[in-house]
Design an enzyme around this catalytic site. Sequence first.
Site, PDB file in Angstrom:
ATOM      1  N   ASP A  69      -4.064  -5.132   5.862  1.00  0.00           N
ATOM      2  CA  ASP A  69      -4.515  -5.930   4.730  1.00  0.00           C
ATOM      3  C   ASP A  69      -3.415  -6.919   4.348  1.00  0.00           C
ATOM      4  OD1 ASP A  69      -6.058  -6.849   2.633  1.00  0.00           O
ATOM      5  OD2 ASP A  69      -5.392  -5.279   1.243  1.00  0.00           O
ATOM      6  N   MET A 115       0.111   1.022   5.179  1.00  0.00           N
ATOM      7  CA  MET A 115      -0.618   1.214   6.426  1.00  0.00           C
ATOM      8  C   MET A 115      -1.731   0.172   6.545  1.00  0.00           C
ATOM      9  SD  MET A 115      -2.679   4.726   5.431  1.00  0.00           S
ATOM     10  CE  MET A 115      -3.665   4.764   6.920  1.00  0.00           C
ATOM     11  N   SER A 142       0.851  -1.193   0.000  1.00  0.00           N
ATOM     12  CA  SER A 142       0.000   0.000   0.000  1.00  0.00           C
ATOM     13  C   SER A 142       0.889   1.247   0.000  1.00  0.00           C
ATOM     14  CB  SER A 142      -0.952  -0.031   1.208  1.00  0.00           C
ATOM     15  OG  SER A 142      -1.835   1.068   1.179  1.00  0.00           O
ATOM     16  N   THR A 143       0.841   2.067   1.046  1.00  0.00           N
ATOM     17  CA  THR A 143       1.613   3.312   1.075  1.00  0.00           C
ATOM     18  C   THR A 143       3.108   3.023   0.946  1.00  0.00           C
ATOM     19  OG1 THR A 143      -0.048   4.187   2.594  1.00  0.00           O
ATOM     20  CG2 THR A 143       1.973   5.451   2.345  1.00  0.00           C
ATOM     21  N   HIS A 176      -2.757  -1.028  -3.294  1.00  0.00           N
ATOM     22  CA  HIS A 176      -3.902  -0.147  -3.028  1.00  0.00           C
ATOM     23  C   HIS A 176      -3.746   1.110  -3.883  1.00  0.00           C
ATOM     24  CE1 HIS A 176      -4.347  -1.989   1.297  1.00  0.00           C
ATOM     25  NE2 HIS A 176      -4.740  -2.814   0.338  1.00  0.00           N
TER      26      HIS A 176
END
Length: 364
Positions: A308, A305, A188-189, A215
Amino acid sequence: MAVKVLVVDDSGFFRRRVSEILSADPQIQVVGTATNGREAIDQALALKPDVITMDYEMPLMDGITAVRNIMQRCPTPVLMFSSLTHEGARVTLDALDAGAVDYLPKNFEDISRNPEKVRQLLCEKVHTIARSNRRYASFLSAPAPASAPPSPAAAAAPRHAPAAPQAAAPQASTPKRKPYRLVAIGTSTGGPVALQRVLTQLPANFPAPLVLIQHMPAAFTKAFAERLDKLCRISVKEAEDGDLLRPGLALLAPGGKQMMVDGRGVVRILPGDERLNYKPCVDVTFGSAAKAYGDKVLAVVLTGMGADGREGARMLKQSGSQVWAQDEASCVIYGMPMAIAKAGLADAVYSLDDIGRHLGEACA
């Protein structure tokens, strides 16, 4: 202690609204504003904010050039605002390469229609990337993402010494070789840069298929896949329903949808389920891989973050598959890998620059 934020945008309306939204949070302090990239650099040096929100299109100096200068002179986490278009995606990916941590869609209609949702998302992003500050300088000092595929010899050589062991998970110096039927990577991030760093180390004849879950909004994934395909020796494309898994091909889950795989090597793209927070969701893809391939999956969880991927990794472990996590020191946000390590699901923890090399060693 309040998070100090510098707001940079050439639009007076947007500058005011962002400042108002952030100032309403008692744990955030807007310490200054700037109308162009040159002002942003001066203000960053003078005010030393914890986070900078940055527009791209500005007079005198654009946002990407400003980010690049700030990272050289006073590394500070930057949250970019971007348009949800193919061009906006390209620009945002350039900004992430320049050193920005994360991004948010710049949508004036959302601010008017859903002010509370915008407030919650913006403040959450600011707090999250502010917490990345401790690791940010070391992340930026790591080798920059490759602008061209490295030579086979360079790809095979370790770029750093192995990271120190973490108590929560085992550390393996050299993974055991195995004929994996699938490599699945979730992030993600910080993921766009991390994926680029990992995948550019893989050879064109990489022996396993790959699926990538990042994401990312629907408007961004096609541009991101195209970017990776140009930089890597393996092939990368945005996944489509009915695509076949094959060695040396990485399929990127499309934004706004869910990606699953079946035992015949067929990819299924499903509508994004509104009950799920993430679209695409790492847990969904990992879970389908566990069902389809049992112990023949190698899963990797990179920076991001949230948590998931943890439940999907649990399913993979129960099926006998291997799970790796990125180490804390090389993560922009140590959330998703931490969730894996704390749950005792990681077979190994590697630094970002070691993961690509170890993938080449592990896949027979």
